[in-house]
Scaffold this active site. Structure first.
Site, PDB file in Angstrom:
ATOM      1  N   ILE A   1     -15.033 124.470 143.460  1.00  0.00           N
ATOM      2  CA  ILE A   1     -15.383 123.102 143.050  1.00  0.00           C
ATOM      3  C   ILE A   1     -16.707 123.111 142.283  1.00  0.00           C
ATOM      4  CG2 ILE A   1     -16.009 120.801 143.911  1.00  0.00           C
ATOM      5  CD1 ILE A   1     -13.988 121.501 146.301  1.00  0.00           C
TER       6      ILE A   1
ATOM      7  N   PHE B   1     -18.021 125.606 140.677  1.00  0.00           N
ATOM      8  CA  PHE B   1     -17.777 126.288 139.404  1.00  0.00           C
ATOM      9  C   PHE B   1     -17.260 125.300 138.360  1.00  0.00           C
ATOM     10  CE2 PHE B   1     -14.551 128.251 136.651  1.00  0.00           C
ATOM     11  CZ  PHE B   1     -15.319 129.195 135.975  1.00  0.00           C
TER      12      PHE B   1
ATOM     13  N   MET C   1      -3.316 125.843 135.875  1.00  0.00           N
ATOM     14  CA  MET C   1      -2.487 126.163 137.030  1.00  0.00           C
ATOM     15  C   MET C   1      -3.209 127.115 137.974  1.00  0.00           C
ATOM     16  SD  MET C   1       1.268 126.474 135.192  1.00  0.00           S
ATOM     17  CE  MET C   1       0.786 127.714 133.978  1.00  0.00           C
TER      18      MET C   1
ATOM     19  N   LYS D   1     -19.781 122.780 137.062  1.00  0.00           N
ATOM     20  CA  LYS D   1     -20.705 123.316 136.049  1.00  0.00           C
ATOM     21  C   LYS D   1     -20.137 123.132 134.642  1.00  0.00           C
ATOM     22  CE  LYS D   1     -21.248 127.547 137.395  1.00  0.00           C
ATOM     23  NZ  LYS D   1     -21.655 128.944 137.500  1.00  0.00           N
TER      24      LYS D   1
ATOM     25  N   LYS E   1       1.680 122.822 151.165  1.00  0.00           N
ATOM     26  CA  LYS E   1       2.635 122.803 152.273  1.00  0.00           C
ATOM     27  C   LYS E   1       2.369 123.878 153.322  1.00  0.00           C
ATOM     28  CE  LYS E   1       4.818 119.519 150.233  1.00  0.00           C
ATOM     29  NZ  LYS E   1       3.941 118.371 150.166  1.00  0.00           N
ATOM     30  N   ARG E   2       1.833 125.050 152.905  1.00  0.00           N
ATOM     31  CA  ARG E   2       1.730 126.161 153.842  1.00  0.00           C
ATOM     32  C   ARG E   2       0.322 126.717 154.011  1.00  0.00           C
ATOM     33  NH1 ARG E   2       6.083 126.053 151.375  1.00  0.00           N
ATOM     34  NH2 ARG E   2       7.795 127.298 150.862  1.00  0.00           N
TER      35      ARG E   2
ATOM     36  N   TYR F   1      -1.237 118.035 150.058  1.00  0.00           N
ATOM     37  CA  TYR F   1      -0.718 118.540 148.787  1.00  0.00           C
ATOM     38  C   TYR F   1      -0.100 119.929 148.962  1.00  0.00           C
ATOM     39  CZ  TYR F   1      -0.695 120.155 143.944  1.00  0.00           C
ATOM     40  OH  TYR F   1      -0.321 120.662 142.723  1.00  0.00           O
TER      41      TYR F   1
ATOM     42  N   HIS G   1      -5.862 121.265 140.232  1.00  0.00           N
ATOM     43  CA  HIS G   1      -5.900 120.982 141.669  1.00  0.00           C
ATOM     44  C   HIS G   1      -6.684 122.110 142.332  1.00  0.00           C
ATOM     45  CE1 HIS G   1      -2.208 118.928 140.331  1.00  0.00           C
ATOM     46  NE2 HIS G   1      -2.542 118.038 141.238  1.00  0.00           N
TER      47      HIS G   1
ATOM     48  N   TYR H   1      -3.359 121.539 131.732  1.00  0.00           N
ATOM     49  CA  TYR H   1      -3.268 121.711 133.178  1.00  0.00           C
ATOM     50  C   TYR H   1      -3.599 123.157 133.492  1.00  0.00           C
ATOM     51  CZ  TYR H   1      -1.533 121.996 137.940  1.00  0.00           C
ATOM     52  OH  TYR H   1      -1.431 122.204 139.295  1.00  0.00           O
TER      53      TYR H   1
ATOM     54  N   TYR I   1       3.820 131.683 144.245  1.00  0.00           N
ATOM     55  CA  TYR I   1       4.314 130.974 143.067  1.00  0.00           C
ATOM     56  C   TYR I   1       5.775 131.298 142.820  1.00  0.00           C
ATOM     57  CZ  TYR I   1      -0.440 129.631 142.444  1.00  0.00           C
ATOM     58  OH  TYR I   1      -1.678 129.083 142.659  1.00  0.00           O
TER      59      TYR I   1
END
Length: 164
Positions: A125, A127, A79, A130, A144-145, A142, A116, A77, A34
């Site tokens: 997903i 989790f 993060m 639920k 990059k690495r 989406y 995301h 959102y 980040y």
């Protein structure tokens, strides 16, 4: 939702003095590095970002923020949300997520929550599902690495918009 064991978990706001703990958690928990903007957003997100402590040990965190929706109102959102492996399945992530969702339910302007997640993160997903999140979009390349580079957008409607 399944009945998770009741554990004594405390939350703390993320501030300059404990930001290093969030940085360390993120390095351990996520394959993504980040940038400084992430941590700037975290410091200004208020109640929507929390560190979780189990027996005075920092074991997890949620970092989320409110954003303006193109159609008006706000959305949450998410993060990042993560808990160190030895402390998973104790309900800590559920408590962190529920804290943020409860804050949103108290704010009539917040219509939805979204995030995301890497397409291969099946447990994550499940989790979120639920909690009523649904996959609404797939974003090719989406990330990059990391492999696979694809992400799902998961969304949960919190309160209907006026136009709904």
């Amino acid at each position: 939702m399944s009945a998770a064991k009741q554990v004594a978990v405390s939350f703390d706001d993320v501030r300059e003095k404990n930001l290093k703990q969030l940085r360390k958690l993120n390095q351990v928990l996520f394959p993504v590095r980040y940038e400084e903007k992430f941590y700037t957003d975290v410091l200004s997100s208020g109640e929507y970002t929390k560190l979780a402590y189990y027996s005075d040990i920092c074991v997890g965190a949620i970092a989320s923020k409110l954003e303006k929706r193109p159609e008006g109102g706000l959305r949450l959102y998410i993060m990042t949300l993560g808990v160190l492996a030895p402390y998973r399945r104790l309900g800590i992530a559920s408590k962190l997520l529920q804290h943020c969702l409860d804050l949103c339910h108290g704010n009539a302007e917040v219509h939805e929550a979204y995030l995301h997640v890497q397409t291969s993160r099946y447990e994550a997903i499940a989790f979120y599902k639920k909690f009523g999140f649904e996959i609404v979009e797939t974003l090719e390349n989406y990330y990059k690495r990391i492999d696979p580079p694809h992400a799902y957008v998961l969304m949960k409607t919190l309160q209907p918009s006026a136009e709904s």
